[in-house]
Design a protein around this motif. Sequence first.
Motif, PDB file in Angstrom:
ATOM      1  N   ILE A 474       0.857  -1.183   0.000  1.00 55.27           N
ATOM      2  CA  ILE A 474       0.000   0.000   0.000  1.00 55.27           C
ATOM      3  C   ILE A 474       0.890   1.227   0.000  1.00 55.27           C
ATOM      4  O   ILE A 474       1.856   1.304   0.769  1.00 55.27           O
ATOM      5  CB  ILE A 474      -0.930   0.014   1.232  1.00 55.27           C
ATOM      6  CG1 ILE A 474      -1.872  -1.199   1.190  1.00 55.27           C
ATOM      7  CG2 ILE A 474      -1.753   1.295   1.281  1.00 55.27           C
ATOM      8  CD1 ILE A 474      -2.750  -1.328   2.406  1.00 55.27           C
ATOM      9  N   VAL A 475       0.586   2.172  -0.856  1.00 58.55           N
ATOM     10  CA  VAL A 475       1.474   3.324  -1.052  1.00 58.55           C
ATOM     11  C   VAL A 475       1.588   4.158   0.211  1.00 58.55           C
ATOM     12  O   VAL A 475       2.688   4.474   0.671  1.00 58.55           O
ATOM     13  CB  VAL A 475       0.977   4.187  -2.226  1.00 58.55           C
ATOM     14  CG1 VAL A 475       1.838   5.433  -2.362  1.00 58.55           C
ATOM     15  CG2 VAL A 475       0.982   3.382  -3.519  1.00 58.55           C
ATOM     16  N   ASP A 476       0.468   4.546   0.800  1.00 54.42           N
ATOM     17  CA  ASP A 476       0.478   5.466   1.932  1.00 54.42           C
ATOM     18  C   ASP A 476       0.230   4.731   3.244  1.00 54.42           C
ATOM     19  O   ASP A 476      -0.461   3.709   3.291  1.00 54.42           O
ATOM     20  CB  ASP A 476      -0.601   6.542   1.749  1.00 54.42           C
ATOM     21  CG  ASP A 476      -0.386   7.370   0.498  1.00 54.42           C
ATOM     22  OD1 ASP A 476       0.785   7.707   0.212  1.00 54.42           O
ATOM     23  OD2 ASP A 476      -1.385   7.662  -0.192  1.00 54.42           O
ATOM     24  N   THR A 505      -7.098  -3.815   5.211  1.00 53.54           N
ATOM     25  CA  THR A 505      -6.108  -3.904   4.142  1.00 53.54           C
ATOM     26  C   THR A 505      -6.555  -4.923   3.105  1.00 53.54           C
ATOM     27  O   THR A 505      -7.331  -5.831   3.394  1.00 53.54           O
ATOM     28  CB  THR A 505      -4.736  -4.314   4.699  1.00 53.54           C
ATOM     29  OG1 THR A 505      -4.868  -5.576   5.369  1.00 53.54           O
ATOM     30  CG2 THR A 505      -4.210  -3.279   5.656  1.00 53.54           C
ATOM     31  N   LYS A 681      -4.905   0.094  -8.625  1.00 49.64           N
ATOM     32  CA  LYS A 681      -4.305  -0.792  -7.643  1.00 49.64           C
ATOM     33  C   LYS A 681      -5.170  -0.826  -6.386  1.00 49.64           C
ATOM     34  O   LYS A 681      -5.663   0.197  -5.922  1.00 49.64           O
ATOM     35  CB  LYS A 681      -2.902  -0.298  -7.305  1.00 49.64           C
ATOM     36  CG  LYS A 681      -2.172  -1.125  -6.261  1.00 49.64           C
ATOM     37  CD  LYS A 681      -0.775  -0.569  -6.014  1.00 49.64           C
ATOM     38  CE  LYS A 681      -0.047  -1.386  -4.950  1.00 49.64           C
ATOM     39  NZ  LYS A 681       1.326  -0.895  -4.725  1.00 49.64           N
ATOM     40  N   LYS A 683      -6.534  -0.695  -2.795  1.00 50.63           N
ATOM     41  CA  LYS A 683      -6.131   0.099  -1.635  1.00 50.63           C
ATOM     42  C   LYS A 683      -7.025  -0.235  -0.442  1.00 50.63           C
ATOM     43  O   LYS A 683      -8.004  -0.971  -0.571  1.00 50.63           O
ATOM     44  CB  LYS A 683      -6.190   1.584  -1.966  1.00 50.63           C
ATOM     45  CG  LYS A 683      -7.528   2.066  -2.489  1.00 50.63           C
ATOM     46  CD  LYS A 683      -7.447   3.525  -2.946  1.00 50.63           C
ATOM     47  CE  LYS A 683      -8.757   4.002  -3.544  1.00 50.63           C
ATOM     48  NZ  LYS A 683      -8.678   5.411  -4.002  1.00 50.63           N
ATOM     49  N   ASP A 715     -14.310   3.077  -0.443  1.00 45.69           N
ATOM     50  CA  ASP A 715     -13.368   2.215  -1.158  1.00 45.69           C
ATOM     51  C   ASP A 715     -13.543   0.751  -0.779  1.00 45.69           C
ATOM     52  O   ASP A 715     -12.590   0.060  -0.418  1.00 45.69           O
ATOM     53  CB  ASP A 715     -11.920   2.649  -0.908  1.00 45.69           C
ATOM     54  CG  ASP A 715     -11.600   3.964  -1.574  1.00 45.69           C
ATOM     55  OD1 ASP A 715     -12.161   4.232  -2.649  1.00 45.69           O
ATOM     56  OD2 ASP A 715     -10.806   4.745  -1.011  1.00 45.69           O
ATOM     57  N   ASN A 816     -11.725  -1.434  -5.906  1.00 42.02           N
ATOM     58  CA  ASN A 816     -12.258  -0.507  -4.899  1.00 42.02           C
ATOM     59  C   ASN A 816     -13.299   0.391  -5.543  1.00 42.02           C
ATOM     60  O   ASN A 816     -13.083   0.920  -6.635  1.00 42.02           O
ATOM     61  CB  ASN A 816     -11.156   0.390  -4.334  1.00 42.02           C
ATOM     62  CG  ASN A 816     -10.126  -0.361  -3.525  1.00 42.02           C
ATOM     63  OD1 ASN A 816      -9.050  -0.645  -4.023  1.00 42.02           O
ATOM     64  ND2 ASN A 816     -10.453  -0.664  -2.282  1.00 42.02           N
TER      65      ASN A 816
END
Length: 963
Positions: A474-476, A505, A681, A683, A715, A816
């Motif tokens: 996960i990016v953030d 997640t 992607k 999230k 999401d 999402n």
Amino acid sequence: MRIALIITVFLLFLGPVAGQEVTPIQGMILGIVTDLSGDPLPGANVVLKGAILSDPRGMTTDLDGRYRFENLPDGTYQVAVSYIGYKTSIGEEISVAEGQAIELNVVLRSGAIFQGQMVVSASRRREKALDAPASVSIVEAAEIRNQPNLTVAEHLKNVPAVDMAQTGLAQANAVVRGFNNVFSGALLTLVDNRIARVPSLRVNAHNFIPLTQDDIERIEVVLGPGSALYGPNSANGVMHIITRSPFGSEGTSIGILGGERSLRNVSFRHAGSSEGKFGFKLSGQYYSGTDWKYVDPEEVRLRGTNPRDYDLERMTGELRLDIRPQEDLSAIFSAGFTRANNLEMTGLGAAQGIDWGYLYLQSRLRYKDWFAQVFYNRSDAGETRLLTTNDAIVDKSTLTVFQLQHALELTKRQRFTYGADVLRTRPDTESTINGTNEDKDDINEYGFYIQSETALSDHLDIVLAARVDDHNHIVDMVFSPRAAIVIKPNALNTLRFTYNRAFGTPSSNSLFLDIRRAQDPFKIGTGFQPALGYSPNIDIRVQGGMKGFTFNRDGDGLPTYRSPFSAVAGLAADQQIPLHDPQFTNVTWGIARGAVLNNFVPSLTQLATGLITQQMMAAGMPADQAQVAAAEQAGVLATAFVGIVPQVLPGLRNTLGSLNTKTFSFDPVSSLENSVTDIAKIKPTITETFEIGYKAVIQEKFLFAADAYWTRTTDFVGPLRVETPNVFLEADALSSSLSTAFAQALQNPAVAQLAGALSILDSPTQGGNANGSSVDELTRLFVAGTDNNGAAFIPFGTVTPEEITDPHAVMLAYRNFGKVNVSGLDLSFVFYPNPTWTFTGGYSHINKNLFKNLDSIGDIALNAPKNKFGLGATFNLPESGLRLGGRLKYKSEFPMDSGVYIGTVESATVFDLNLAYDLPLKLGNGTITFLVNASNVLDKKHRGFIGAPEVGRLLTAGLTGRF
């Protein structure tokens, strides 16, 4: 006769052990618990506290109301006794010297014990249930032991706000406040602080938890989000199973149960301790039975027969060691395993679990206000197979977790709790589940949290918490705050206002899944292989969105596609083809032309042979000669017919159709330009909840609880849905071009005889429209075929993204989307009119459970009813050892959309009964209890989920000996 035989076996086995007396090595506190009339209270909870003990010891009184704590070091102790329907008694401190035995009898007065109930799951520390900054429901040990169930999840059936869908004899999915699924891990399930789900699949397979009934001290269910303290995937609540320490639960229990559906269930538990410093527990269980039957039509269609084995069995074992070298230091080591055979529903369809194994190792350390643990879970799917394809499912995944927590009490009114977690998930599917992602599917998660609890006064508490988590896919980072205001007008009333932001997640499946769900389901491969020399099959494949998916488009903004027939045109298998490419549309027309001719020409030849034979015989030709001559002429006509079917057609176009997984047909796509959208992607899913809660103890006999909440979820990781439409020749363009070609060809005098023969197709007896021409019928034959198997019904390709593993497959994927608001209400009560009777009840409501066409992408279903309620009553006669219980449960119908399972689950009303009777047989201080459990006693057939069997009555009975 059978009961008498079992009792005899119990007596022979238990007698020598029960007759042994335990001589106190150090001190002892013992006594009898009675009511005001002097009658003993069996099953009362007795807790021993002391400064020299690192943790309180607990036990329950026997049939005569007796209790005994042995091997006590020199020191000062305090005994607290509680019993349902009575006021808790907390005794004065007493001193025990070496070798001294102190008798302390306790008399309980009628009243309520709610204000004394303690929980640990709301704040990760011991606190009163009434004061907790979250709504917590408790299932006590007495209730668990009086109801012999096959899995832990069944004990949640009567907990308010819990949605439980039973999908088999020992299979069930349980969540809190909706958001259920067939393969769900939404409710964070803990056993003694250990995450208990299957590691990489992240599913709560409750029948894999290696516990017996007698292992469980209580079950705490935290309603609502818990991410601030527990981290990811606790947005829908926490179920915490707390087991009994060997200290205070010394002894042996053996259970033998049997029942309908060939059920056989044997369990045991033995615990012992030495000098209050070392304790151990060993337990195990084995059961077998026959599941309720359900025949999945898709499994039969794809496999040709029903592939299910309805026999199930489970074997478990668990070992626990407790070490207390000093008063403020304790270490606990435990290990357990499960091996099971059963049917399990998944988002891809049912799986036949064969020798699926589960193993865990756990170490816990407490030193003063520090807590640390490490645990390891491992799954091995054995010989498990997906039933639709018979493909193997390999899962040898592991989860390793390190956790550290410290509590800091600055003053009596200010306390901090903070800690860190490390979760390392290591999937290993040997490419059967994660396919091409097998070498890049490791998951590393790190979390840090802190909680502040401030008592501004005796009547007002403020709780603030925050957590930050990092996930390597996960990016953030994800931030999870929590705030609560707890108002306590008095000791018996609590008003709570809370806010939680939680997150889920992406699961290993939603990230890395890469598995074939069905092989050549449209029979394209087998149908065209003889003519092409290879199998141009179009499979159905499921893929996770680790990197997302991007669709290719041509200059006009239309999606391009790939075709398993590319080799016929000399193209590469992954070649992107413009949607209306005139050359390739004629390639696919040529393939369809050959297929229709192969099917129709033999029929035409046979029909023509018969007609010509009749004509020749009518003209006087002998039958044998007529048949030979007719066959020769029919062959000429068939050759001529092949000649009038054009090999190339102008003006052909393609259209798109999306596979409907419910009907297994193709739904037309109205807009070609908008037929596909890129998939970002995957999230996290974010859940924000505002809640108001109230609890009150009234007249010391009635507990009332109410929770109103509002939740916003954004999401969603939606259910698996078809993201790739298939390409078909457009029927209108094909019909127009074909009819023109046939009309011109049949006007040619050279084929006059053929035209005459084909005129029979125009006859109403042959399905024609009697308009004087066979053009319409020939056109329909090639376009639609005889059973929707014509050229316009053959999927010639698939609009697939660049990242797909199989360029031709129909792809099901996660994405999402959506932002939904849900509000709900949970009400519950417990009423103790007297020590004999207990009444319970609960009602839950959510305002909406289906959100249609979110973001113009798809539907989101909570897979749970809008309304459900339950009523229960318990009748308890301690003096005779008899306990009776009954529960009525109702849930309304609800829409379901989970994986491949779509439909409406009908409402259900179920009535359960249970009986526990302590037999009047003396085995020292032990008891033998006769148990009867009647689940769905009225045999009201109902389904927990679409695709699950109809669940009927299950009657079980047996004996449990505790000594």
